[in-house]
Design an enzyme around this catalytic site. Sequence first.
Site, mmCIF file in Angstrom:
data_model
loop_
_atom_site.group_PDB
_atom_site.id
_atom_site.type_symbol
_atom_site.label_atom_id
_atom_site.label_comp_id
_atom_site.label_asym_id
_atom_site.label_seq_id
_atom_site.Cartn_x
_atom_site.Cartn_y
_atom_site.Cartn_z
ATOM 1 C CE1 TYR A 158 -3.791 2.405 0.814
ATOM 2 C CE2 TYR A 158 -2.318 3.260 2.506
ATOM 3 C CZ TYR A 158 -3.465 3.378 1.749
ATOM 4 O OH TYR A 158 -4.283 4.462 1.915
ATOM 5 C CE LYS A 162 -3.460 5.177 -1.435
ATOM 6 N NZ LYS A 162 -4.512 5.757 -2.306
#
Length: 258
Positions: A158, A162
Amino acid sequence: MGRFDGATVLITGAAGGLGRGAAKGFAAEGARLVLSDIDERGLADLAASLPAETAILAGNIADEKLSEDLVGLAVEKFGRLDVAVNNAGIVQSFVRLPQVPSDEARRVLEIDLLGVFYAMKHQIPQMERQFKATAKGGAIVNIASVAGLVGAPKLSVYAAAKHGVVGLTKSAAAEYATKGVRINAICPAHTRTAMVDSFVRVSGAPEAEALAELTRGVPMKRVAEVDEVITAILFAAAPANSFMTGHALAIDGGVGAI
């Protein structure tokens, strides 16, 4: 008079917490909306509740065709695209890197990173054409995360996605700084959405205890409220904020200060 009177605003992940909040915020400021989410029923329910002209298109942001079709829908329905909020995303299992299943890692990257790439790939040319024709381009707001600015233990994939969103934002902002397209990223810490509620449930601990664990590294010792993040999204997109581009704006309760 609202800051977005008559503007066409495209929002992905619109049926979720931040997307729904953004749709309500832009609608309250006079915008016309193009909304998308994988949750077709949630999307329709949201559109029916808003005091704004709205067009909807359900689909998976990992499919590039959806991004192309959303821009086409904005132009067909409202004649132009003024603002895009690229918000659709998912989170990974809360485990160390070797424990992340490879198919899950691939899915996170396809949605959280490539989904933003596909969106910008089709949004930017439309905004550039508008700028050439009318001297009025557009603004893109990518929803990244504080995990896109620092390391995020047990959220490695994740965080990688990002970080990639922040990299796309900065690179494209530099490429289009003189072409009428402003591109910024909002980087929230944990926000009181279904994702946080799920963490609390899975933890098995009382809510106060679970939230204390989640916000242990946050100087303000709490999660963000949805409205606090929406305030930042509207600020980044606002026409009056015309000299800000390529910025990753942390809404993090002070995480970046320590």
